[in-house]
Scaffold this active site. Structure first.
Site, PDB file in Angstrom:
ATOM      1  N   LYS A 173      48.650 -32.689 -15.213  1.00 35.64           N
ATOM      2  CA  LYS A 173      49.531 -32.494 -16.577  1.00 35.64           C
ATOM      3  C   LYS A 173      51.004 -32.347 -17.360  1.00 35.64           C
ATOM      4  CE  LYS A 173      46.728 -27.427 -16.333  1.00 35.64           C
ATOM      5  NZ  LYS A 173      47.181 -26.671 -16.140  1.00 35.64           N
ATOM      6  N   GLN A 201      51.377 -21.866 -13.917  1.00 35.51           N
ATOM      7  CA  GLN A 201      50.217 -22.070 -14.195  1.00 35.51           C
ATOM      8  C   GLN A 201      49.656 -21.052 -12.660  1.00 35.51           C
ATOM      9  OE1 GLN A 201      48.347 -25.529 -13.689  1.00 35.51           O
ATOM     10  NE2 GLN A 201      46.844 -24.226 -12.688  1.00 35.51           N
ATOM     11  N   ASP A 207      48.674 -21.935 -24.365  1.00 39.48           N
ATOM     12  CA  ASP A 207      47.013 -21.101 -22.814  1.00 39.48           C
ATOM     13  C   ASP A 207      46.151 -20.353 -24.436  1.00 39.48           C
ATOM     14  OD1 ASP A 207      46.370 -22.445 -20.084  1.00 39.48           O
ATOM     15  OD2 ASP A 207      47.983 -20.641 -19.893  1.00 39.48           O
TER      16      ASP A 207
END
Lengths: 354, 354
Positions: free
Chosen positions: A115, A159, A182
């Site tokens: 990422k 995460q 997200d």
């Protein structure tokens, strides 16, 4: 039996999903995103109707077109990169993404590294907080709170999975809804469910599925769409997104009897069940479009001892469907591209940058 | 073809939907709620298997059982009344519902009057704020804020529609999520959508539909369920509720081609389209259960000039279905019962009263 696939470059829904503009030098960008290089259909069956419209007629005895997620994701990342350059040139700002990593799981470390690299490639500044396996909830909350307050951070990603002693729901709820790139916050999901409401962010993987359909010129409106799986992070939001685009949705799950009878009626199937080779050729209507979200390890003789396969029995389905995503190289690369897209959306909103 | 309908009094889902306990003196309460008086099926085809289980076998040449919403709602109101008495006796508190009425619409005044009466009947204290048609947003917000802060108010209901100059979304969002007994807040809808999350309140009409199914002994788990209509207040949350109970759902709407082909596969149909006589007998699988949420005015020779009919062509469907709700007297009475139920849930939560 044949299937007609038309591009619709003016789709309002697409504009909503992706804030960045496509290349102004390429009025036929939809064609480019078809990734013709990987089309396996009989070329004689393919014909162009007009400069902005591509039709692909497929008969059941040809193989499905492969929807090349890797290539489409690359194209999207280039567009994002262009937009960020424009933002930087115009207002002297770039988006920022903070990634919070707890513990020493190798897979999580790899995801975070990927990422950060993807951010760097498009010009997003990345921030990281790394905490030990035994960190306290307070420690973690302090970092999230700091990123919530930092105006140069436009997205925060915790995460997952977290170590067991931490309350995942409580921690995810601590992320500001304005930085929830997200898209998992219940308020975002609620808005996604409701007509007339707009979520601040759409969850990355289902957003990637819809984007693959758009960029492959698959019409969604009025089509029968079946989602296999109803997880909070893929199946359920994918169904909600398809419905927002006026598909008629059905959701198949572990309690469904004879799921193949339902998938067999679908023009579009998105499978996110997490079961290797669940969706067989016999489950698919000839000419349907199949998006495979599954990434399932199966035993293999290779040095690693396993290989990754999708939910879809690819070799069978490609003989029936009109288009299908491969695993790997289908939905996978789209997820990270959509994370970058969400971070850009967030920064644009904060700076009121059009 | 026959259909078997079994009651399941131990359903966890039912316990979630309705917090109050059923009469301890009536171990066979599910049978009582069957409202046998209105069952139209051939009595010879009906047989009791065990004290807590009722089976009704229906053949397609008999008429469907009528699900008597009026009687079931009365039963629920009695249970709520009993619970409120117990609460008052134990902790000296009763639930409170505030209704905010803006303007002089006759229908809204009638609804508010009915709600206040229903509250009084079960022992809920009702509060009212009545504002003129030309009230300002600030005036209205002040009243909502006052009710938000009042510890004796456990539910706030803003009677819709509001006059056009008022921003409905903004005003509804001002109601504390802890007092949103309508269940329309996106955060509630988000939680309703997500596995592992619990909404604080479930919207009243769809909750009433599910309660009708439970109290009529209709099994939902593993069944095919089709919802006709996808409104924020009925269709969409009804589908989410059915999915939470492990039905396989499909949602039919104005963009759906050949909707009758989809409804015809359903074991359970909930119609909330707002179109008179949309759902014909030919749309229904023999033995299916049909819940009609529609209340549509059609021209009539009666003094009022119109009468109310459902979405379902009742005379046709009752010849095919195993059970069907009438209009009026089906879902309608359940909505207000569920409003009372939600207000009780809220008060119980505040006082931690089990």
């Amino acid at each position: 039996m044949s299937s007609t696939i038309c591009s619709d470059s003016s789709s309002a829904a697409m504009a909503r999903l992706l804030p960045f503009q496509r290349s102004r030098n390429d009025p036929f960008h939809m064609r480019r995103s078809f990734s013709f290089g990987s089309i396996n259909s009989n070329s004689t069956a393919r014909r162009l109707k007009s400069p902005a419209t591509v039709q692909v007629s497929l008969t059941t005895d040809t193989h499905a077109r492969v929807i090349d997620g890797k290539s489409i994701a690359k194209q999207i990342r280039e567009e994002i990169s262009g937009e960020i350059s424009r933002m930087n040139d115009t207002i002297g700002k770039v988006p920022g993404l903070a990634v919070v990593l707890v513990g020493s799981r190798k897979d999580s470390q790899t995801y975070v590294r990927n990422k950060k690299k993807a951010c760097a490639d498009v010009g997003i500044t990345s921030y990281e907080a790394t905490l030990s396996d035994d960190c306290t909830e307070e420690d973690l909350m302090k970092h999230i709170s700091k990123f919530n307050d930092d105006p140069s951070v436009h997205g925060i990603l915790v995460q997952l999975p977290l170590p067991r002693h931490l309350n995942e729901e409580k921690i995810l709820n601590a992320v500001s809804i304005h930085k929830d790139v997200d898209g998992f916050h219940p308020l975002n999901i609620g808005r996604l469910s409701m007509q007339g409401r707009e979520p601040l962010f759409v969850p990355c993987t289902p957003k990637g599925c819809i984007e693959l359909l758009h960029r492959s010129g698959v019409e969604i409106k009025g089509k029968r769409a079946v989602v296999v799986g109803r997880s909070n992070i893929v199946g359920m939001p994918a169904a909600l997104l398809l419905q927002r685009e006026n598909a008629t949705i059905s959701i198949v799950h572990s309690y469904t009897k004879n799921p193949e009878q339902i998938t067999k009626q679908a023009d579009i199937v998105i499978s996110a069940a997490g079961v290797a080779n669940l969706v067989r050729g016999s489950w698919i209507k000839p000419g349907a479009v199949v998006i495979d979200v599954g990434i399932n390890p199966v035993d293999d003789d290779c040095p690693r001892g396993y290989r990754l396969v999708g939910d879809v029995c690819y070799e069978e389905v490609r003989k029936v469907a009109s288009a299908v995503t491969p695993v790997p190289g289908g939905v996978g690369p789209m997820t990270i591209a959509m994370l970058l897209s969400n971070t850009l959306i967030s920064a644009k909103r904060v700076y009121n940058f059009k």
